[in-house]
Design an enzyme around this catalytic site. Structure first.
Site, PDB file in Angstrom:
ATOM      1  N   HIS A 254      -5.454  -3.339  -2.480  1.00 25.44           N
ATOM      2  CA  HIS A 254      -5.221  -2.426  -3.604  1.00 25.44           C
ATOM      3  C   HIS A 254      -5.232  -3.135  -4.952  1.00 25.44           C
ATOM      4  O   HIS A 254      -5.223  -2.480  -5.990  1.00 25.44           O
ATOM      5  CB  HIS A 254      -3.891  -1.687  -3.425  1.00 25.44           C
ATOM      6  CG  HIS A 254      -3.923  -0.676  -2.340  1.00 25.44           C
ATOM      7  ND1 HIS A 254      -4.446   0.588  -2.511  1.00 25.44           N
ATOM      8  CD2 HIS A 254      -3.541  -0.746  -1.043  1.00 25.44           C
ATOM      9  CE1 HIS A 254      -4.361   1.258  -1.372  1.00 25.44           C
ATOM     10  NE2 HIS A 254      -3.812   0.473  -0.469  1.00 25.44           N
TER      11      HIS A 254
ATOM     12  N   LYS B 232     -11.837   0.491  -1.834  1.00 28.23           N
ATOM     13  CA  LYS B 232     -10.854   1.138  -2.705  1.00 28.23           C
ATOM     14  C   LYS B 232     -11.414   1.137  -4.127  1.00 28.23           C
ATOM     15  O   LYS B 232     -12.339   1.899  -4.400  1.00 28.23           O
ATOM     16  CB  LYS B 232      -9.506   0.460  -2.520  1.00 28.23           C
ATOM     17  CG  LYS B 232      -8.964   0.862  -1.128  1.00 28.23           C
ATOM     18  CD  LYS B 232      -7.758   0.156  -0.645  1.00 28.23           C
ATOM     19  CE  LYS B 232      -7.341   0.783   0.693  1.00 28.23           C
ATOM     20  NZ  LYS B 232      -6.599  -0.107   1.559  1.00 28.23           N
TER      21      LYS B 232
ATOM     22  N   SER C  65       0.806  -1.224   0.000  1.00 28.44           N
ATOM     23  CA  SER C  65       0.000   0.000   0.000  1.00 28.44           C
ATOM     24  C   SER C  65       0.839   1.273   0.000  1.00 28.44           C
ATOM     25  O   SER C  65       0.362   2.307  -0.449  1.00 28.44           O
ATOM     26  CB  SER C  65      -0.946  -0.011   1.193  1.00 28.44           C
ATOM     27  OG  SER C  65      -0.233  -0.140   2.404  1.00 28.44           O
TER      28      SER C  65
HETATM   29  C1  LIG Z   1      -6.546  -0.184   3.007  1.00 35.31           C
HETATM   30  C2  LIG Z   1      -5.933  -1.468   3.393  1.00 35.31           C
HETATM   31  C3  LIG Z   1      -6.506  -2.282   4.365  1.00 35.31           C
HETATM   32  C4  LIG Z   1      -7.672  -1.839   5.187  1.00 35.31           C
HETATM   33  O1  LIG Z   1      -8.842  -1.921   4.448  1.00 35.31           O
HETATM   34  P1  LIG Z   1     -10.075  -1.013   4.915  1.00 35.31           P
HETATM   35  O2  LIG Z   1     -11.219  -1.585   4.178  1.00 35.31           O
HETATM   36  O3  LIG Z   1      -9.731   0.374   4.529  1.00 35.31           O
HETATM   37  O4  LIG Z   1     -10.173  -1.202   6.398  1.00 35.31           O
HETATM   38  C5  LIG Z   1      -5.954  -3.519   4.615  1.00 35.31           C
HETATM   39  N1  LIG Z   1      -4.858  -3.923   3.952  1.00 35.31           N
HETATM   40  C6  LIG Z   1      -4.269  -3.159   3.023  1.00 35.31           C
HETATM   41  C7  LIG Z   1      -3.068  -3.674   2.305  1.00 35.31           C
HETATM   42  C8  LIG Z   1      -4.777  -1.899   2.727  1.00 35.31           C
HETATM   43  O5  LIG Z   1      -4.171  -1.126   1.822  1.00 35.31           O
END
Ligand SMILES: *Cc1c(COP(=O)(O)O)cnc(C)c1O
Length: 386
Positions: A203, A234, A175
């Site tokens: 992602h 996302k 991320s």
């Molecule tokens: C954004 C993210 C999360 C968390 O997901 P949310 O739905 O925002 O709680 C978990 N793992 C990774 C790699 C992320 O980028």
């Protein structure tokens, strides 16, 4: 105590502030009364504001209410939740899927369900905080392997006690760096050492692979990795997360993930929005094409200007800066030129690797990207980065 802590942070340029938006998300947002070009959103396909996605959320809210009223295992499994889990299983080519309120909740629920005290977790050094928190919560021993270093991972696997239950955890797309985990090698190592592999594809979902099925599709290893975790907040423009896989493992998780069992079900609106978003992900591959074209244009521009980029292979494009203070000044300069891309500092990233984390979406126009490049060049010169 609180004041001391905050003063200490300020001295290290690590104070955080909320940046209040006066609009929804999109390539153009309203901040402090000005129109600002956003290069900070994970809404990679522009689905958060897509009329069909919004209409699905409105319709489900009108039909089923604003809230779900209870946990999924009590009376909170409403039609949109059932439709979403069926749609996700179909999308991922899996027998079943289980949804969660967020990716964070999926990870802190699933990891302790998959492994406990006496077990061993091997985690990539750059994996997401929620994977680390889930790992700690599990009670298993946690060892960190160097980022994407398969030799280090193999050495740790080789020296563990024979027969010890082992779980490898990694992001699919990292991320904060935007690079990918080498899933074929990870799957091979997991198989040969009889370890389990948990890939968090927050992602990658909707973005990676010809059909947007994620980093596993990108590498052609879908059949070699049984459990698929992805998020809905996302590229899918809603909120929540899922794990898809064979039916017995999904039924097992339903009985064992405490974050699933002991929380109120996600809202009907967010579940219905994700169902609509999945349909668009499948129906409109041109959104992914636009996304990758935009990424190419922006990366090429950054390289031409002479910025040092992290080894990205995704729409996350980090410009490496180093010092937190410089990264902050860089981001301030960008904002003064109506471009928002955040400075990411420790503890989100390791010390001395502060960066500007740029994300691009399918909805940026070529003119937006060119305008941003002008501002990045100016900010780079003003801060001495260029
Ligand atoms: C954004 C993210 C999360 C968390 O997901 P949310 O739905 O925002 O709680 C978990 N793992 C990774 C790699 C992320 O980028």
């Amino acid at each position: 105590m609180f004041e001391d802590y905050l003063e200490e942070l300020a001295a290290k340029h690590l104070t955080r502030r909320l940046l209040p938006l006066e609009s929804g998300t999109g390539p153009v947002v309203r901040i402090a009364g000005r129109d600002v070009l956003l290069f900070a959103s994970n809404d990679y396909l522009g689905l958060a504001g897509h009329p069909e996605v919004v209409a699905a959320a409105v319709h489900a809210t009108e039909t089923y209410g604003a809230g779900s009223g209870a946990a999924r295992l009590v009376s909170g499994s409403l039609p949109p939740h059932q439709q979403l889990e069926q749609a996700l299983a179909r999308f991922k080519g899996a027998a079943s899927a289980l949804t969660f309120g967020s990716g964070y909740l999926a990870n802190v629920g699933a990891i302790p369900a998959l492994i406990g005290r006496g077990g061993l977790i091997l985690a990539d050094r750059l994996c997401h905080a929620s994977l680390i928190d889930g790992s700690r919560l599990s009670g298993a021993d946690v060892r960190i392997y160097r980022h994407n270093d398969m030799e280090h991972l193999a050495a740790l696997l080789a020296k563990r006690r024979a027969g010890r239950r082992t779980l490898i955890v990694t992001d699919g797309v990292f991320s904060m760096d935007g690079d990918l985990a080498p899933l074929p090698e990870l799957a091979t190592l997991a198989h040969s050492y009889e370890a389990h592999l948990y890939v968090d594809d927050a992602h990658g979902t909707g973005v990676m692979g010809a059909h947007g099925r994620g980093t596993v599709e990108h590498y052609g290893v879908e059949a070699r990795i049984p459990l698929h975790m992805g998020t809905l907040g996302k590229a899918l423009g809603s909120s929540g997360a899922f794990i898809a896989g064979p039916d017995p493992s999904i039924q097992y998780l339903l009985h064992r993930c405490r974050s699933f069992m002991f929380g109120t079900a996600p809202t009907p609106g967010s579940a219905a929005a994700a169902v609509a978003a999945l349909q668009i992900v499948v129906r409109e591959p041109e959104r992914r094409r636009r996304l990758w074209d935009n990424r190419e244009r922006l990366c090429a521009g950054f390289r031409r200007l002479g910025f040092t980029l992290a080894p990205t292979a995704s729409p996350i494009i980090p410009i490496l800066i180093g010092r937190a203070e410089t990264a902050l000044r860089f981001a301030e300069q960008l904002l003064a030129n109506d471009i928002f891309a955040p400075a990411v500092r420790p503890p989100t990233v390791p010390a001395e690797t502060s960066r500007i984390r740029v994300t691009v979406t399918s909805e940026h126009a070529a003119a937006h990207i060119d305008q941003a490049l002008v501002a990045f060049e100016r900010a780079g010169q003003m801060t001495g980065v260029l």
